[in-house]
Write a protein that holds these residues in place. Structure first.
Motif, mmCIF file in Angstrom:
data_model
loop_
_atom_site.group_PDB
_atom_site.id
_atom_site.type_symbol
_atom_site.label_atom_id
_atom_site.label_comp_id
_atom_site.label_asym_id
_atom_site.label_seq_id
_atom_site.Cartn_x
_atom_site.Cartn_y
_atom_site.Cartn_z
ATOM 1 N N GLN A 88 -18.662 18.430 1.974
ATOM 2 C CA GLN A 88 -19.102 18.627 0.596
ATOM 3 C C GLN A 88 -20.621 18.724 0.521
ATOM 4 O O GLN A 88 -21.157 19.528 -0.247
ATOM 5 C CB GLN A 88 -18.601 17.488 -0.284
ATOM 6 C CG GLN A 88 -18.829 17.760 -1.767
ATOM 7 C CD GLN A 88 -18.168 16.715 -2.664
ATOM 8 O OE1 GLN A 88 -17.695 15.696 -2.187
ATOM 9 N NE2 GLN A 88 -18.137 16.991 -3.953
ATOM 10 N N GLN A 91 -21.557 22.151 1.563
ATOM 11 C CA GLN A 91 -21.335 23.115 0.481
ATOM 12 C C GLN A 91 -22.491 23.100 -0.516
ATOM 13 O O GLN A 91 -22.941 24.149 -0.986
ATOM 14 C CB GLN A 91 -20.022 22.794 -0.234
ATOM 15 C CG GLN A 91 -18.777 23.058 0.599
ATOM 16 C CD GLN A 91 -17.515 22.572 -0.082
ATOM 17 O OE1 GLN A 91 -17.531 21.545 -0.769
ATOM 18 N NE2 GLN A 91 -16.417 23.289 0.106
ATOM 19 N N ARG A 219 -15.069 28.965 2.120
ATOM 20 C CA ARG A 219 -15.329 28.232 0.876
ATOM 21 C C ARG A 219 -16.494 27.255 1.059
ATOM 22 O O ARG A 219 -16.449 26.108 0.593
ATOM 23 C CB ARG A 219 -14.062 27.494 0.409
ATOM 24 C CG ARG A 219 -12.876 28.418 0.194
ATOM 25 C CD ARG A 219 -11.695 27.729 -0.441
ATOM 26 N NE ARG A 219 -10.554 28.628 -0.541
ATOM 27 C CZ ARG A 219 -10.383 29.541 -1.509
ATOM 28 N NH1 ARG A 219 -11.309 29.655 -2.456
ATOM 29 N NH2 ARG A 219 -9.334 30.330 -1.519
ATOM 30 N N LEU A 220 -17.523 27.739 1.718
ATOM 31 C CA LEU A 220 -18.687 26.894 1.994
ATOM 32 C C LEU A 220 -19.759 27.159 0.931
ATOM 33 O O LEU A 220 -20.832 27.709 1.204
ATOM 34 C CB LEU A 220 -19.241 27.183 3.394
ATOM 35 C CG LEU A 220 -20.268 26.170 3.912
ATOM 36 C CD1 LEU A 220 -19.609 24.821 4.167
ATOM 37 C CD2 LEU A 220 -20.930 26.679 5.199
ATOM 38 N N TYR A 221 -19.464 26.783 -0.278
ATOM 39 C CA TYR A 221 -20.420 26.992 -1.370
ATOM 40 C C TYR A 221 -20.056 26.078 -2.517
ATOM 41 O O TYR A 221 -18.879 25.923 -2.866
ATOM 42 C CB TYR A 221 -20.406 28.448 -1.848
ATOM 43 C CG TYR A 221 -21.313 28.696 -3.034
ATOM 44 C CD1 TYR A 221 -22.646 28.998 -2.858
ATOM 45 C CD2 TYR A 221 -20.811 28.615 -4.337
ATOM 46 C CE1 TYR A 221 -23.482 29.232 -3.948
ATOM 47 C CE2 TYR A 221 -21.633 28.841 -5.436
ATOM 48 C CZ TYR A 221 -22.970 29.150 -5.238
ATOM 49 O OH TYR A 221 -23.792 29.360 -6.310
ATOM 50 N N GLN A 222 -21.087 25.473 -3.103
ATOM 51 C CA GLN A 222 -20.933 24.728 -4.354
ATOM 52 C C GLN A 222 -22.151 25.036 -5.204
ATOM 53 O O GLN A 222 -23.284 24.966 -4.724
ATOM 54 C CB GLN A 222 -20.831 23.223 -4.086
ATOM 55 C CG GLN A 222 -20.606 22.408 -5.355
ATOM 56 C CD GLN A 222 -20.314 20.956 -5.048
ATOM 57 O OE1 GLN A 222 -19.473 20.636 -4.202
ATOM 58 N NE2 GLN A 222 -21.012 20.049 -5.722
#
Length: 447
Positions: A88, A91, A219-222
């Motif tokens: 997390q 991300q 999905r390596l982004y926040q």
């Protein structure tokens, strides 16, 4: 769900070879397509066009250095978090990095636009060449943020251990350019404007393919919050600024060699130009290795796998040794063919011959320096890479080529260029292992 990074287990040699191989393919594609781009423009039969591209790309190199430096920082921070099993956090770092790089690149582009004309004049562009270079730069400059973010996305893919999709980003850009360049330049009759437009669309392809891998596959982004900027800005700049300065150092050394060759006429300069284009193709794996080894070191630093840090360094240096010996042998055996292929004569032929037969072996130490610089950037000592690269490009070039030129002419200049890196390559490796021991000692002491 937190998972350990890909590089914290398994053979470090396998990781080094796999990441280097995929990066090399992407880099080679870019180098070949860049050469084709210049070839297409030269085929238009107007010498000012090729010169204009030369001036514009020389000036825009700063933006490329900026992109590389920011991508190094993004990759290093993300790899550490992944190695520590903090997905997390990785991300959040990825999201913060992409928005920050976009903002910085946009600001630099806006500042460069009004300065482009006087900067081109400072470089020596005049008359129609100046106008063409200005037009080419003005078309290309607004797309700088696309390039910068695209390079950071590719670096983040390598940080997560997906060298294959990192390769796809550069291959997509190369393929787009290879298809659109002749179509726009010749098919649609757009000339230099067509080359610039093809370049912009290639950057868009780079970004689009990279974002698909980063957002949809890993999905390596926040989306970043304000606290992410407060938390990550200082460590990001602590890596990014020295990395940018490191990238800018190399042209200074090359400019010194060009100036020294100029005293021996256009043929000598032409020979050095051939060598300058031969180096990135022949030693592309070394440039790829420096980018590939960073995520491996970063993840294992985050996981505190200190034995694997040392193993990764040893494996990288072994790959460098084997690769350089193979390339040196190939260049030495084919030096006559290379001279004939590029049509250099007189002093120019001497320069190419001497490089192939002798100086190319010095890339063992260049490669060692590349690996050491990557280690410093990912281990938290980025200013070491800055000092070593600037040392190499100044103290390791200027006095050596000056004395070499006085004693042995153009061959002496080339010998000086090769000998000057030896000290810095050895120093970089020694300092790197010293840093590894210090990091492990601090951890053992509970620091």
């Amino acid at each position: 769900m937190n998972q350990p990074g890909k590089f914290v287990s398994g053979s470090t040699m396998r990781h080094v070879i796999n990441m280097t191989a995929t990066s090399t393919i992407g880099l080679l594609a870019i180098f070949v397509v860049d050469a084709l781009n210049l070839f297409y423009i030269a085929r238009l039969g107007q010498r000012e066009l090729a010169a204009a591209v030369g001036y514009a790309t020389t000036l825009l190199f700063f933006h490329t250095a900026l992109s590389i430096g920011l991508s190094i920082a993004a990759s290093a921070m993300c790899a550490r978090a992944l190695g520590a099993g903090e997905r997390q956090q990785a991300q959040r770092i990825a999201g913060f990095s992409l928005w920050l790089t976009a903002a910085v690149a946009t600001l630099i582009s806006l500042l460069t636009i009004p300065l482009l004309s006087p900067l081109l004049s400072f470089l020596g562009a005049k008359g129609e060449t100046h106008q063409l270079a200005l037009r080419f730069g003005m078309i290309l400059l607004p797309s700088t943020p696309i390039l910068t973010v695209g390079m950071s996305v590719g670096a983040l893919l390598r940080a997560v251990g997906d060298g294959k999709r990192g390769m796809y980003t550069t291959l997509s850009a190369a393929l787009t350019t290879a298809i659109l360049d002749p179509l726009f330049i010749f098919g649609l009759g757009m000339g230099l404007d067509g080359a610039a437009l093809a370049n912009i669309l290639a950057r868009c392809a780079l970004l689009a393919v990279g974002l698909h891998g980063l957002l949809r596959v890993h999905r390596l982004y926040q989306h970043p919050q304000w606290q992410d900027f407060q938390q990550n800005l200082r460590p990001f700049l602590a890596i990014g600024i020295p990395a940018i300065l490191t990238q800018i150092a190399t042209p200074f050394g090359n400019a010194a060699v060009t100036s020294a060759m100029g005293a021996y006429g256009d043929e000598a300069v032409a020979g050095w130009a051939v060598v300058s284009r031969l180096i990135p193709v022949a030693f592309s794996a070394l440039f790829a290795l420096s980018g590939a080894v960073g995520p491996i070191l970063g993840q294992n630093l985050g996981a505190r796998q200190y034995a694997r840090l040392r193993s990764t360094m040893r494996d990288s240096l072994l790959v460098t040794l084997v690769y350089v010996l193979a390339v040196w042998a190939a260049l030495a055996l084919g030096h006559n063919i290379i001279v004939k292929l590029f049509g250099v004569q007189g002093p120019g032929a001497q320069v190419v011959d001497f490089f192939c037969l002798f100086v190319s072996a010095s890339f063992l130490f260049n490669g060692a320096l590349f690996v050491a610089n990557a280690a410093f950037n990912n281990l938290g000592y980025p200013f070491y890479s800055t000092m070593l690269n600037w040392g190499r490009s100044t103290l390791g070039v200027i006095p050596f080529i000056w004395l070499g030129g006085i004693w042995y002419g153009v061959e002496g200049i080339m010998a000086g260029y090769g000998l000057g890196v030896v000290l810095f390559g050895v120093l970089g490796v020694w300092l790197c292992f010293k840093v590894l021991r210090e990091i492990e000692s601090r951890h053992a002491a509970g620091a």
